[in-house]
Design an enzyme around this catalytic site. Structure first.
Site, PDB file in Angstrom:
ATOM      1  N   SER A   7      13.550   7.042   3.697  1.00  0.00           N
ATOM      2  CA  SER A   7      12.218   7.624   3.838  1.00  0.00           C
ATOM      3  C   SER A   7      11.339   7.181   2.661  1.00  0.00           C
ATOM      4  CB  SER A   7      12.352   9.145   3.927  1.00  0.00           C
ATOM      5  OG  SER A   7      11.177   9.743   4.369  1.00  0.00           O
ATOM      6  N   HIS A  55      14.626  11.604  12.113  1.00  0.00           N
ATOM      7  CA  HIS A  55      14.506  11.079  10.747  1.00  0.00           C
ATOM      8  C   HIS A  55      15.623  11.600   9.840  1.00  0.00           C
ATOM      9  CE1 HIS A  55      12.448   9.202   7.453  1.00  0.00           C
ATOM     10  NE2 HIS A  55      12.181  10.323   6.841  1.00  0.00           N
ATOM     11  N   ASP A  57      14.488   8.369  15.417  1.00  0.00           N
ATOM     12  CA  ASP A  57      13.560   8.657  14.316  1.00  0.00           C
ATOM     13  C   ASP A  57      12.148   8.299  14.740  1.00  0.00           C
ATOM     14  OD1 ASP A  57      12.121   8.908  11.983  1.00  0.00           O
ATOM     15  OD2 ASP A  57      13.457   7.679  10.760  1.00  0.00           O
TER      16      ASP A  57
END
Lengths: 399, 399
Positions: B177, B378, B345
């Protein structure tokens, strides 16, 4: 494409929202009764002598009775913003109705043939009794004392309203999103009074992610201290901050990621460069969201937002009528069913419409499902008139 | 699967977060300088005499330096909640590190072989200088006067920190991320000091929908009157309400719709039936969101949230280094690249990782991309250690 025999589509013209007081209390799922109940409504087209050409159109979360045409007091020809429209009100007094592209002479819901009726929902803030209406018991707005209503309660209110108009049967009930839920509810609650239903971008039960988004939107409102437990009427504060956040959340869920990409990309608000600011919009999409929030809070009541959001998360045909079985819940449906769903709609994804279609077919009932590949997400039901129109016209022609 | 030769994976053991003051000011993209800057960090494993076994691990939005092991002052063996973990801090003093499943003896980042270093990011609230730190100019917390920082600023701070430790080269930089953004930034800013990068569930530029979600989260905080323009330190109020909404938004974007369906479905909080309430949770997922919000606000600083969110929306390699061309931006990269992305995601969808891979390959640079089909959205980068581990181990073994 609209076939060659289709007349040129026109406007429903200047229209005025009218109001009607129901003669009896509305009995609610919660066990409470509500009285008095006033219903705001508009009609388009002409009621046939046999009263067999009525189409009831049901609005979504933040819609109203102004579904088509131009408001009678609108200063000039209105335009549509055409983007991010899923809960566009159309009720600003200057705008076109929220489904003007679908309702009018020669349009999907053809007012040359049908008498189209639209009401503001129970719990609304655009003329129908809702949390901002006066509670006869106190002489003040209901606020948080307004009953928590369900989609079935909204439909019972529509039924009582149509009774007053002397309309028993409906040629069709139609709606998108929360409007589609009402449409399904009509077919289940009043099976012998509905010839057909047109359910667009809707579901028999909101998926868990949709439940979560709605919860977040409501939390944003209720956590705003200006909400004051719902007692903000008559104070100098309203939960505009929280409503703005709720609107932003809703807005993004109504659009698809590709639509946002095409519309805004990562374009900066100031073309030269980033400006190293937390508080000001840096990207165009940030500015757009803020604008959407600001304009929404001017026209919509926070307690109505909570009420509508709660009703649409409760809606669950299998739980309400089928002991958990959708097929069982739909067992009594007599209406012909048209389902339209959109591939890019991730808030009301096609899967649950397919479940409705499959359940109806398994029961031997007439159902057709159209999956439209259009890019605008949930907003497609308001924006993709061009592709919905021939489907709806053909379906209604089969009545 | 982990190969048979892999040793049994173990814990990094009890660890303590330490602190280090940088000797010189950090020069920021905004033009400002920041001094003093303290960096909180943890290390796992042993630094090789040649200092050639260092892996820098970079955390995501709400992480910290406690990436692995059990905090030294934790009262007992910690457990993980295992769901909704994408910005789990691990820094409560009682919890396992946020990437404990990936860092330790025999794990993906094998501390029997590598010296793994994790720092809290510039702008953080877990020991590294950030908005809640004391501004030497005033003797009070910076609050909104803390500079708006970029991912490059975070990386420059890490570089200065490693200088103090006498570490010049990095065998690898790794992160998911926002951590993956730092990893990419390292490869671009310091190409001759990074042997390889492991970029997981990340992107070269957040997609517009992600920009929008982050904007909504920041709006929720800044619209909370308790935010007080950022000057809430030392008052008796903090923007917990807005932070809670921000956390809820983040939380849902970290998870996939199917994961929410599998975890919660539409199960009611009270099994008997709905209770007709606006203010209380009715669905399990509503209760879960509220719980997540409440626990988050106890451990995280609102101004740090704004700072991190802004940095990750700014990040855009093509804009920063390529005049709009990603290929041009990556032209100087010398590191071998491993990209891992997850099919579910939707916040950091695989497409942009594929763009990075394609650009690197077009430049003739070594890059491999792994698309993992796992359901958690995610959050996969924190939860899918089992499938990431052999990929990362194999990649690092090729050093």
């Amino acid at each position: 494409m609209v076939t060659a025999s289709t007349p040129a589509a026109g406007s429903a013209g200047r229209v005025e929202t009218r109001h009607l007081d129901l003669p009896a209390p509305v009995r609610l799922d919660s066990g409470r009764e509500l009285h008095p109940v006033r219903v705001a409504y508009e009609t388009y087209g002409t009621l046939a002598p046999r009263r067999d050409n009525v189409i009831l159109v049901c609005h979504a979360l933040s819609g109203d009775a102004h579904a088509a045409g131009i408001a009678v007091d609108a200063p000039e020809a209105a335009t549509r913003d055409g983007f991010g429209a899923a809960d566009r009100d159309g009720g600003t007094g200057a705008a076109l109705g929220w489904w003007d592209g679908m309702i009018g002479p020669g349009k999907a819901f053809d007012t040359d043939r049908y008498f189209v009726v639209a009401t503001n929902l129970l719990g609304g803030c655009r003329g129908t009794t809702g949390p901002s209406s006066t509670d006869p018991a106190t002489g003040r707005p209901y606020g948080p004392d307004f009953p928590v209503v369900t989609v079935a309660d909204m439909v019972r209110t529509q039924r009582a309203f149509l009774d007053v108009l002397g309309i028993e049967r409906l040629a069709a009930v139609a709606g998108g999103s929360l409007g589609g839920m009402q449409t399904l509810e009509w077919a289940v609650l009043y099976p012998d009074q509905v010839d057909s239903i047109v359910v667009i971008a809707s579901t028999h039960a909101l998926q868990p992610q949709g439940v979560a988004w709605n919860a977040i939107a409501r939390e944003a409102i209720m956590r705003d201290p200006a909400w004051q437990g719902g007692h903000y009427y008559g104070t100098d504060r309203a939960p505009d901050a929280g409503m703005g956040v709720a609107r932003m959340v809703g807005h993004i869920t109504y659009l698809s990621a590709p639509a946002l990409h095409d519309k805004f990309g990562r374009r900066l608000q100031f073309a030269d460069d980033i400006r190293y600011t937390l508080t000001e919009p840096e990207f165009e999409v940030e500015n757009y969201l803020r604008h959407q929030a600001d304009s929404f809070v001017k026209r919509f009541d926070a307690n109505t937002y909570l009420t509508m959001s709660r009703a649409l998360t409760y809606f669950d045909l299998a739980r309400q009528y089928g002991d958990g079985s959708l097929t069982k819940a739909l067992d009594g449906v007599l209406a012909r069913t048209l389902l339209i769903t959109f591939g890019s709609d991730w808030l009301y994804p096609p899967a649950t419409s397919q479940e409705i279609d499959a359940a109806l077919r398994a029961l031997g009932k007439p159902s057709e499902l159209h999956l439209i590949d259009a890019p605008y997400g949930h907003d497609c039901f308001l924006l993709e008139e061009r592709r919905q129109t021939p489907i709806v016209r053909r379906f209604l022609a089969g009545l």
